[in-house]
Design a protein around this motif. Structure first.
Motif, PDB file in Angstrom:
ATOM      1  N   ILE A   1      42.022  29.588  50.865  1.00 52.78           N
ATOM      2  CA  ILE A   1      40.986  29.374  49.842  1.00 52.78           C
ATOM      3  C   ILE A   1      40.533  27.919  49.861  1.00 52.78           C
TER       4      ILE A   1
ATOM      5  N   SER B   1      43.514  27.911  40.779  1.00 59.86           N
ATOM      6  CA  SER B   1      43.812  28.911  41.800  1.00 59.86           C
ATOM      7  C   SER B   1      45.244  29.369  41.559  1.00 59.86           C
TER       8      SER B   1
ATOM      9  N   GLY C   1      47.138  31.471  42.580  1.00 54.34           N
ATOM     10  CA  GLY C   1      48.049  31.679  43.696  1.00 54.34           C
ATOM     11  C   GLY C   1      48.914  30.443  43.836  1.00 54.34           C
TER      12      GLY C   1
ATOM     13  N   VAL D   1      32.946  31.466  41.520  1.00 56.56           N
ATOM     14  CA  VAL D   1      33.491  32.739  42.001  1.00 56.56           C
ATOM     15  C   VAL D   1      33.993  32.536  43.434  1.00 56.56           C
ATOM     16  N   ALA D   2      35.150  33.111  43.727  1.00 52.53           N
ATOM     17  CA  ALA D   2      35.717  33.018  45.079  1.00 52.53           C
ATOM     18  C   ALA D   2      35.293  34.255  45.868  1.00 52.53           C
TER      19      ALA D   2
ATOM     20  N   THR E   1      44.135  40.598  56.185  1.00 45.94           N
ATOM     21  CA  THR E   1      45.213  39.745  55.662  1.00 45.94           C
ATOM     22  C   THR E   1      46.305  40.593  55.018  1.00 45.94           C
ATOM     23  N   VAL E   2      46.021  41.168  53.837  1.00 48.27           N
ATOM     24  CA  VAL E   2      46.963  42.038  53.122  1.00 48.27           C
ATOM     25  C   VAL E   2      46.137  43.155  52.480  1.00 48.27           C
TER      26      VAL E   2
ATOM     27  N   GLY F   1      44.273  45.093  49.542  1.00 45.68           N
ATOM     28  CA  GLY F   1      43.628  44.678  48.304  1.00 45.68           C
ATOM     29  C   GLY F   1      43.521  45.847  47.343  1.00 45.68           C
TER      30      GLY F   1
ATOM     31  N   VAL G   1      39.765  36.742  40.236  1.00 45.77           N
ATOM     32  CA  VAL G   1      39.907  37.669  41.354  1.00 45.77           C
ATOM     33  C   VAL G   1      38.895  37.327  42.447  1.00 45.77           C
ATOM     34  N   ILE G   2      39.255  37.557  43.715  1.00 44.38           N
ATOM     35  CA  ILE G   2      38.341  37.316  44.842  1.00 44.38           C
ATOM     36  C   ILE G   2      37.346  38.465  44.955  1.00 44.38           C
TER      37      ILE G   2
ATOM     38  N   VAL H   1      34.688  29.045  47.485  1.00 43.71           N
ATOM     39  CA  VAL H   1      34.350  29.029  46.059  1.00 43.71           C
ATOM     40  C   VAL H   1      32.890  28.600  45.880  1.00 43.71           C
TER      41      VAL H   1
ATOM     42  N   HIS I   1      34.792  40.531  47.457  1.00 45.69           N
ATOM     43  CA  HIS I   1      34.595  40.809  48.882  1.00 45.69           C
ATOM     44  C   HIS I   1      33.177  41.316  49.125  1.00 45.69           C
TER      45      HIS I   1
END
Ligand code: TXA
Ligand code: MG
Length: 323
Positions: A178, A217, A219, A113-114, A30-31, A33, A59-60, A95, A62
């Motif tokens: 999300i 969220s 964002g 948590v995401a 995606t972008v 991190g 924060v996400i 989530v 991974h």
């Protein structure tokens, strides 16, 4: 310069830095991190400092595989399993209830948590080599444009980061979608996986979650993903010629006359291509120091939803009104 090409040696070095509490920028599909060991609150606090990110913005996390997911979350519902099977690795963030191992700094005090499993080979290799889940927001200063290239990360943060892994331009170019699953599936941020694809897998989802529960969220904060140059969303046919000479134009496939500069996201009208180039086009127009950017509204379907969301947030001034 801490920018280093994504060789196996670089990934090993980055993994060592991350295990030791370092902060490393890395590409995802995606972008880019900005990553740190998700169970190390001190390392994660450096991300907040570097990004100047307010501590209410979670924060996400991974993960590389389901074993890593199991260390981050308390339970995995049947619906989550369906989505994981269908869309991971890929640009879908889900989530969950957080496990005790996840510091409250990561979740901004939330009990949820995401999490997502990225599909970019460099991100996956880094997660595997580190052996720990990585907390990683997009690698931009809070509220600014997300980076789709390593040099943009270097421009924003330079020596503040221990290492920037250069994996080239990120293929999708727009952040993950999300989705909250409880009490019913709800879209928290439109993104690179379209609502249509999600609905084909699990049926209708709630698209308009109200903001009243606070920044569940962030964002979704009114102003986000914003260039420094004022931006407005407007059909070029409504802009008189004399208003164009000091402005830049951002559109899909045709450039109207009279603008000082123009960036076209997809001459063929392909929304995937448009999403992939969106942030870099905004970065480029922003760097020209123009009075204004006029952005043409994208078509309201598929990835057009995520593009329109980013443009709308970029168009709001600091009081939250469109400018
Ligand atoms: O594509 C992406 O998602 C990229 C790459 C690097 O993976 N990451 C990204 O992270 O966009 P960030 O931090 O810029 O955006 C994360 C969003 C924020 O809007 C945050 O509020 C939301 O995820 N978020 C994080 N934890 C959450 C939670 N527990 N509940 C709801 N939203 C959450
Ligand atoms: Mg972000």
């Amino acid at each position: 310069m801490p920018v280093t090409p994504a060789t196996p040696q670089t990934i090993e070095r980055a993994a060592g830095l991350l295990r030791g509490g370092g902060v490393v920028a890395f590409p995802t599909e995606t972008v880019y991190g900005l990553g740190a060991h998700a169970f190390d609150a001190k390392a994660v606090s450096r991300i907040f400092e570097i990004k100047r990110r307010p501590s209410f913005d979670p924060v996400i996390v991974h993960v590389a595989d389901e074993a890593m997911l199991a260390r981050v979350v308390r339970e995995i519902s049947q619906r989550a399993r369906t989505l994981i099977e269908r869309f991971w690795p890929g640009p879908l963030t889900l989530v969950f209830k957080r496990s005790d191992a996840v510091p409250l700094l990561v979740t901004a005090g939330l009990e949820t948590v995401a999490v997502r499993m990225p599909s970019h080979p460099v991100a996956l290799a880094l997660l595997r080599a580190s052996g720990v889940p990585l907390a990683a927001p997009s690698a931009n200063a809070f509220g600014g444009l997300s980076p789709t290239r390593a040099d943009r990360v270097a421009q924003a943060f330079g020596e503040q980061i221990d290492l920037i892994i250069d994996g080239g331009a990120t293929p999708l170019g727009i952040e993950s979608t999300i989705l909250r699953l409880e009490p019913i599936p709800a879209l928290l941020r439109p993104g690179a996986l379209t609502v249509e694809e999600i609905e084909a897998a699990i049926g209708p989802i709630e698209r308009n979650v109200s903001d009243e529960s606070g920044p569940a969220s962030p964002g979704r904060l009114p102003r986000h993903y914003a260039p420094r140059t004022p931006l407005r969303i407007v059909g070029p046919e409504n802009v008189p010629l004399e208003e164009r000479s000091h402005a830049g134009f951002l559109g899909m496939s045709r450039a109207p006359g009279g603008y000082a500069a123009a960036r076209l996201l997809s001459p063929a009208g392909d929304l995937r291509e448009a999403a992939a180039g969106l942030f870099e086009a905004l970065h480029e127009l922003d760097d020209l120091g123009l009075e204004r950017i006029d952005a043409e509204p994208p078509p309201p379907r598929g990835l057009g939803l995520a593009i329109a969301d980013r443009l709308l947030r970029a168009s709001r001034n600091r009081t939250g009104y469109c400018q």
